[in-house]
Design a protein around this motif. Structure first.
Motif, PDB file in Angstrom:
ATOM      1  N   LEU A  82     -23.770  19.842  41.079  1.00  0.00           N
ATOM      2  CA  LEU A  82     -24.498  18.819  40.325  1.00  0.00           C
ATOM      3  C   LEU A  82     -24.506  19.151  38.833  1.00  0.00           C
ATOM      4  O   LEU A  82     -24.411  18.270  37.987  1.00  0.00           O
ATOM      5  CB  LEU A  82     -25.925  18.683  40.878  1.00  0.00           C
ATOM      6  N   GLU A  83     -24.560  20.446  38.510  1.00  0.00           N
ATOM      7  CA  GLU A  83     -24.470  20.870  37.100  1.00  0.00           C
ATOM      8  C   GLU A  83     -23.148  20.384  36.507  1.00  0.00           C
ATOM      9  O   GLU A  83     -23.091  19.899  35.386  1.00  0.00           O
ATOM     10  CB  GLU A  83     -24.516  22.403  36.975  1.00  0.00           C
ATOM     11  N   SER A 101     -26.385  23.112  43.816  1.00  0.00           N
ATOM     12  CA  SER A 101     -26.885  22.880  42.481  1.00  0.00           C
ATOM     13  C   SER A 101     -25.755  22.987  41.453  1.00  0.00           C
ATOM     14  O   SER A 101     -25.677  22.202  40.511  1.00  0.00           O
ATOM     15  CB  SER A 101     -27.991  23.893  42.186  1.00  0.00           C
ATOM     16  N   LYS A 132     -35.624  17.460  33.607  1.00  0.00           N
ATOM     17  CA  LYS A 132     -34.536  18.198  34.266  1.00  0.00           C
ATOM     18  C   LYS A 132     -34.614  18.159  35.786  1.00  0.00           C
ATOM     19  O   LYS A 132     -33.613  17.992  36.471  1.00  0.00           O
ATOM     20  CB  LYS A 132     -34.615  19.655  33.834  1.00  0.00           C
ATOM     21  N   ILE A 140     -28.984  11.960  40.698  1.00  0.00           N
ATOM     22  CA  ILE A 140     -27.521  11.895  40.833  1.00  0.00           C
ATOM     23  C   ILE A 140     -27.129  12.122  42.287  1.00  0.00           C
ATOM     24  O   ILE A 140     -26.293  11.415  42.841  1.00  0.00           O
ATOM     25  CB  ILE A 140     -26.846  12.936  39.907  1.00  0.00           C
ATOM     26  N   LEU A 141     -27.788  13.075  42.921  1.00  0.00           N
ATOM     27  CA  LEU A 141     -27.510  13.351  44.333  1.00  0.00           C
ATOM     28  C   LEU A 141     -27.750  12.111  45.196  1.00  0.00           C
ATOM     29  O   LEU A 141     -26.975  11.798  46.098  1.00  0.00           O
ATOM     30  CB  LEU A 141     -28.383  14.521  44.813  1.00  0.00           C
ATOM     31  N   GLN A 186     -33.106  14.891  37.109  1.00  0.00           N
ATOM     32  CA  GLN A 186     -31.729  14.477  36.811  1.00  0.00           C
ATOM     33  C   GLN A 186     -30.800  14.718  37.997  1.00  0.00           C
ATOM     34  O   GLN A 186     -30.143  13.790  38.490  1.00  0.00           O
ATOM     35  CB  GLN A 186     -31.214  15.239  35.579  1.00  0.00           C
ATOM     36  N   LYS A 187     -30.796  15.961  38.484  1.00  0.00           N
ATOM     37  CA  LYS A 187     -29.873  16.280  39.575  1.00  0.00           C
ATOM     38  C   LYS A 187     -30.249  15.571  40.876  1.00  0.00           C
ATOM     39  O   LYS A 187     -29.396  15.142  41.625  1.00  0.00           O
ATOM     40  CB  LYS A 187     -29.838  17.797  39.800  1.00  0.00           C
ATOM     41  N   ARG A 188     -31.561  15.469  41.113  1.00  0.00           N
ATOM     42  CA  ARG A 188     -32.008  14.799  42.344  1.00  0.00           C
ATOM     43  C   ARG A 188     -31.545  13.351  42.403  1.00  0.00           C
ATOM     44  O   ARG A 188     -31.147  12.849  43.441  1.00  0.00           O
ATOM     45  CB  ARG A 188     -33.536  14.839  42.431  1.00  0.00           C
ATOM     46  N   LEU A 224     -23.348  16.775  35.911  1.00  0.00           N
ATOM     47  CA  LEU A 224     -24.241  16.526  34.769  1.00  0.00           C
ATOM     48  C   LEU A 224     -23.518  16.730  33.441  1.00  0.00           C
ATOM     49  O   LEU A 224     -23.848  16.099  32.432  1.00  0.00           O
ATOM     50  CB  LEU A 224     -25.449  17.464  34.831  1.00  0.00           C
ATOM     51  N   SER A 228     -35.873  27.151  39.170  1.00  0.00           N
ATOM     52  CA  SER A 228     -35.831  25.798  39.716  1.00  0.00           C
ATOM     53  C   SER A 228     -37.247  25.301  40.055  1.00  0.00           C
ATOM     54  O   SER A 228     -37.607  24.156  39.771  1.00  0.00           O
ATOM     55  CB  SER A 228     -34.878  25.782  40.910  1.00  0.00           C
TER      56      SER A 228
END
Lengths: 326, 326
Positions: free
Chosen positions: A280-281, A277, A254, A261-262, A257-259, A284, B222
């Motif tokens: 990004l959610e 955040s 987890k 995509i960023l 994932q966001k890092r 996702l 987080s």
């Protein structure tokens, strides 16, 4: 004063900040921290055969005060027998001013370092700065990236005073009878920071932990090391994987994932603003969706589209942008 | 109450905590959180075809109160028509009591889960718990491991109430006219936590951020994700590298060096106590040393020895331990 110099050297060597015969640019604003930093380096100059120069940026945002700061720094240069490089940038936009000024300052310092083939750029942040920044970000809400503190060394930037309390620096200045300039905007503008400095930290130190500043400092340094690690790893993944596979992204932990995509968003857009955040959610979600239909999201002039296992991010054309506003 | 159930379901689904026909052990102490948790699950039981049982641990540390708690939980089981598993462990040592009790509790819960082939163990932690723990650890000093919060899901443990404020839970109990037990030791023993709850958090919310509890909660979640990531990675490295090469350890990012050494120490010792960052720094010194001599350190009954590129850790024999005390 002897103790101050001793701790300065110890911190520097333990953190591997500079070495004998190092060539160091000292960033001097004229305030107490940089006045102290400069003086200490000059004290050590002979013994360690250091080569020093001063760099100062005059943003000219505070009229007479700015001119006064520059004059003061030039006087310091004369006093210590050092060269001074002065930059007087033209500020085009006052949007996001604080970040812009920082970018300008560091770009200038790095330019001098590179052109003159110097080793390090020394800046004057102290332990109180670190603790206050930590609390400020904690209060506003932050993850690791926000909480991780300034590091003693970050690329070519070194912070030899990072382990010193503000009061230790004042004491040094007093003992050595050194002058410095006071930035009035400090007291006026930075409201939250001042309330943290003058109310919250004293309250916490009185009622909960008398050495809370030092405690926070350690936490920030340690989170900073952890952050560097995660950043490196996600950068590595990003460089090895040049497109976004749904399967691959969802198989990542987890925290990555966001890092990742960023990183893709940043690369395509080039000028992404304040991505939170929650944004990004949202993005996702189209990775996680089990619907078979093709799906897309529009976000800050980007179009994020999923077809089967692949997600693509493209910049929208000007017309498209206009169109989507209708 | 409708909103409470709605948010409960939403959190559960977003965090993938449980699904239709799930078999869930509800850990019930009798306090407000677990009384609420149990009631909510019973409300949802039919619609989602859940299979539920209650588990309760009676440590018998508070005499009549402990017996009263057990009785109360048995009454709840009767009321909701559920089976209850009760454990009455014998506490051998009062050293490090809080940690021991937690270990006993989770081992018991996991044993029931495994024997009965259930899916999840639900525990009642709430958002205030998370925020208070965060501040408590921040005040005492902590890195990522200390600050990272409880997760909604951690292996087989789920925390469906983690997104709820304590006052929301109280409100639910009141509206549903539900009874619960009050643990008196809560008010007496846990001094620092109570000062955080009753003084620090209200102070911060009044003066700095009215939603500070929720903000801290997000930060903790987080950091928890990030921590899981780093832990996984260092575990992987540890498993691939069965001995300690100086070169390899020093080539790792700082954030990993100490973590990996700690894993080796733990594996050899089996019963390491309170290892602090400063201890690990000391041990790291023999990795960093450029002296050619063989070097060693004695630490908590372990001998850490460097010969050339290899560092070995061995348990000292009893005589050796005694000897080094002379």
């Amino acid at each position: 004063m002897k103790n101050f110099l001793k701790k300065f050297r110890e911190d520097s060597f333990r953190q591997e900040l500079w070495e004998r015969e190092a060539k160091i640019i000292v960033a001097v604003s004229g305030g107490p921290d940089s006045a102290c930093l400069l003086d200490v380096f000059c004290e050590l100059r002979k013994k360690y055969a250091l080569e020093l120069i001063i760099a100062h940026v005059n943003y000219n945002l505070r009229g007479k005060d700015s001119a006064g700061d520059e004059k003061f720094v030039l006087k310091l240069a004369e006093k210590y027998g050092l060269e001074a490089e002065i930059l007087r940038p033209k500020i085009k936009s006052k949007k996001n001013l604080e970040n812009n000024l920082r970018d300008i300052r560091y770009a200038f310092l790095e330019k001098i370092r590179y052109e003159r083939d110097f080793h390090w750029i020394a800046v004057g942040h102290n332990l109180d700065d670190q603790a206050e920044t930590f609390l400020q970000r904690l209060i506003r809400g932050a993850g690791m990236r926000g909480l991780c503190g300034m590091q003693f060394k970050n690329g070519k930037i070194i912070r030899p005073l990072l382990g010193f309390l503000r009061c230790e620096i004042s004491e040094y200045l007093k003992l050595r009878k050194l002058k410095y300039r006071t930035d009035k905007t400090n007291q006026e503008n930075i409201f939250l920071r001042n309330r943290i400095r003058h109310q919250l930290l004293p309250y916490l130190e009185k009622n909960f932990n008398p050495r809370f500043r030092e405690t926070l400092f350690q936490t920030a340094v340690s989170l900073g090391e952890d952050y560097a690690l995660i950043e490196n790893w996600s950068q590595e993944f990003f460089q090895k994987n040049r497109d976004l596979s749904v399967k691959k992204i969802l198989s990542l932990p987890k925290a990555l994932q966001k890092r990742i995509i960023l990183k893709f968003l940043r690369e395509i857009s080039g000028q992404l603003k304040n991505v939170e955040s929650a944004h990004l959610e949202e993005i996702l979600k189209i990775f996680k969706s089990r619907k078979n239909k093709n799906q897309n999201i529009h976000f800050q002039g980007l179009k994020i589209e999923r077809k089967g296992d692949k997600v693509t991010i493209v910049k929208k054309m000007a017309e498209e942008c206009e169109f989507s506003q209708n």
